[in-house]
Design a protein around this motif. Structure first.
Motif, PDB file in Angstrom:
ATOM      1  N   CYS A   9     -16.317   4.433  14.992  1.00  0.00           N
ATOM      2  CA  CYS A   9     -15.307   4.914  14.044  1.00  0.00           C
ATOM      3  C   CYS A   9     -14.382   3.755  13.664  1.00  0.00           C
ATOM      4  CB  CYS A   9     -14.523   6.072  14.651  1.00  0.00           C
ATOM      5  SG  CYS A   9     -13.228   6.725  13.580  1.00  0.00           S
ATOM      6  N   LYS A  21     -11.385   3.977  12.585  1.00  0.00           N
ATOM      7  CA  LYS A  21      -9.975   4.274  12.883  1.00  0.00           C
ATOM      8  C   LYS A  21      -9.687   4.239  14.378  1.00  0.00           C
ATOM      9  CE  LYS A  21      -6.358   7.753  12.150  1.00  0.00           C
ATOM     10  NZ  LYS A  21      -5.390   6.754  11.663  1.00  0.00           N
ATOM     11  N   CYS A  22     -10.487   5.021  15.180  1.00  0.00           N
ATOM     12  CA  CYS A  22     -10.205   5.107  16.619  1.00  0.00           C
ATOM     13  C   CYS A  22     -11.060   4.161  17.447  1.00  0.00           C
ATOM     14  CB  CYS A  22     -10.381   6.537  17.113  1.00  0.00           C
ATOM     15  SG  CYS A  22     -12.075   7.162  16.967  1.00  0.00           S
ATOM     16  N   ARG A  66     -16.339   6.997   9.920  1.00  0.00           N
ATOM     17  CA  ARG A  66     -15.213   7.663  10.593  1.00  0.00           C
ATOM     18  C   ARG A  66     -15.648   9.048  11.063  1.00  0.00           C
ATOM     19  NH1 ARG A  66      -9.174   6.465   8.295  1.00  0.00           N
ATOM     20  NH2 ARG A  66      -9.347   4.182   8.125  1.00  0.00           N
ATOM     21  N   HIS A  67     -14.907   9.514  12.087  1.00  0.00           N
ATOM     22  CA  HIS A  67     -15.045  10.920  12.479  1.00  0.00           C
ATOM     23  C   HIS A  67     -14.488  11.811  11.373  1.00  0.00           C
ATOM     24  CE1 HIS A  67     -15.035   8.940  16.517  1.00  0.00           C
ATOM     25  NE2 HIS A  67     -15.969   9.850  16.754  1.00  0.00           N
ATOM     26  N   CYS A  73     -10.867  11.845  11.745  1.00  0.00           N
ATOM     27  CA  CYS A  73     -10.219  10.559  11.499  1.00  0.00           C
ATOM     28  C   CYS A  73     -10.223  10.176  10.008  1.00  0.00           C
ATOM     29  CB  CYS A  73     -10.899   9.455  12.308  1.00  0.00           C
ATOM     30  SG  CYS A  73     -10.733   9.648  14.110  1.00  0.00           S
ATOM     31  N   ASN A  81      -1.400  10.997   7.083  1.00  0.00           N
ATOM     32  CA  ASN A  81      -2.398  11.663   7.921  1.00  0.00           C
ATOM     33  C   ASN A  81      -2.971  12.921   7.276  1.00  0.00           C
ATOM     34  OD1 ASN A  81      -2.369   9.780  10.013  1.00  0.00           O
ATOM     35  ND2 ASN A  81      -0.612  10.790  10.992  1.00  0.00           N
TER      36      ASN A  81
END
Length: 275
Positions: free
Chosen positions: A205, A207-208, A224-225, A228, A235
């Protein structure tokens, strides 16, 4: 011998009944409740009821006997038979007659000659008359192998060695460097396990940084998830809302406009790619 027992009323009487002509069994008391009227009248399990209130029970069914007992209100008269208990004990005879009040508690004499009255002795061999229990050494035929094994027991023997072991031992004992016919052996090296062919790598991912298993959202060349896939400022989940890349970050339309202000005299226009 039959006994007459009278239980004062009223019910309950405190005993359980079984049997009857329909069961091809006599009427028998199977249980007596402690502290009940039946217990006070000394009724016992196993007593056979011969008559109930003067009426014989030889032709009564189990239900008839129950109804007859329930009909008794003031008192219940039972005629029972109790099996006598016989106790056997060795009698003591005096002057040739058995004494009725004395019991012989002495043990019967036993023949102890078989045990020889000895303890902790070695067992004796079984001996047949006319024969000896010790076999003579000459009675067993001795083969050549038997004689050879017993003849070599006292002589010190060297351990047996195979031909291959002797050759290796002679090569190692040579002094001129490495023995001829041998080679150096390297220690085994543990190989680092590589990825199995055909196994697909798990995307990471953007982002994370964790691996993505299951549903993957791909925006340009980044993965990405689904959770996410949000705007970097608010957000807000960008699923089915459109996303914009500004300096490598994902934004919603509002925050993308805020970061991309055109020069004075120009107006920002959102252009969506053609599918």
């Amino acid at each position: 011998m039959p006994q007459n027992v009278v239980l004062p009323g009223p019910a309950p009487w405190g005993f359980r009944l079984s049997g009857g002509i329909d069961f091809n069994q006599p009427l028998i008391i199977t249980r007596v409740t402690p502290g009940s009227k039946a217990s006070a009248a000394n009724l016992c399990p196993g007593d056979v009821i011969v008559a109930i209130d003067g009426l014989g029970t030889e032709n009564m069914t189990h239900n008839d006997a129950q109804e007859r007992i329930k009909a008794a209100v003031h008192q219940l008269s039972l005629k029972i038979e109790r099996a006598g208990t016989k106790l056997w004990s060795p009698q003591v005879s005096e002057d040739g007659k058995a004494h009725p009040f004395k019991i012989n508690l002495e043990a019967e004499p036993q023949d102890m000659n078989y045990f020889e009255h000895k303890h902790n002795i070695r067992p004796k061999p079984f001996i047949v008359s006319g024969r000896s229990s010790d076999p003579s050494p000459n009675s067993v035929p001795q083969s050549d192998v038997y004689k050879m094994l017993h003849a070599n027991q006292e002589e010190p023997s060297q351990p047996r060695q195979s031909g291959s072991f002797k050759v290796l031992q002679n090569l190692v004992s040579e002094e001129d460097g490495r023995p001829t016919g041998t080679r150096s052996v390297k220690a085994p090296v543990t190989k680092i396990p590589t990825a199995m062919p055909g196994v697909q790598k798990v995307p990471l991912c953007d982002k994370c940084g964790n691996g993505i298993v299951g549903t993957v959202v791909k925006a340009r060349d980044k993965y990405r998830h689904p959770e996410c896939f949000v705007c970097s400022d608010c957000n807000l989940n960008l699923k089915q809302k459109g996303y914009f890349f500004v300096e490598g970050q994902l934004y919603c339309e509002a925050h993308a406009r805020a970061r991309m202000r055109p020069p004075e005299g120009y107006e920002a226009v959102t252009v969506y790619p053609k599918c």
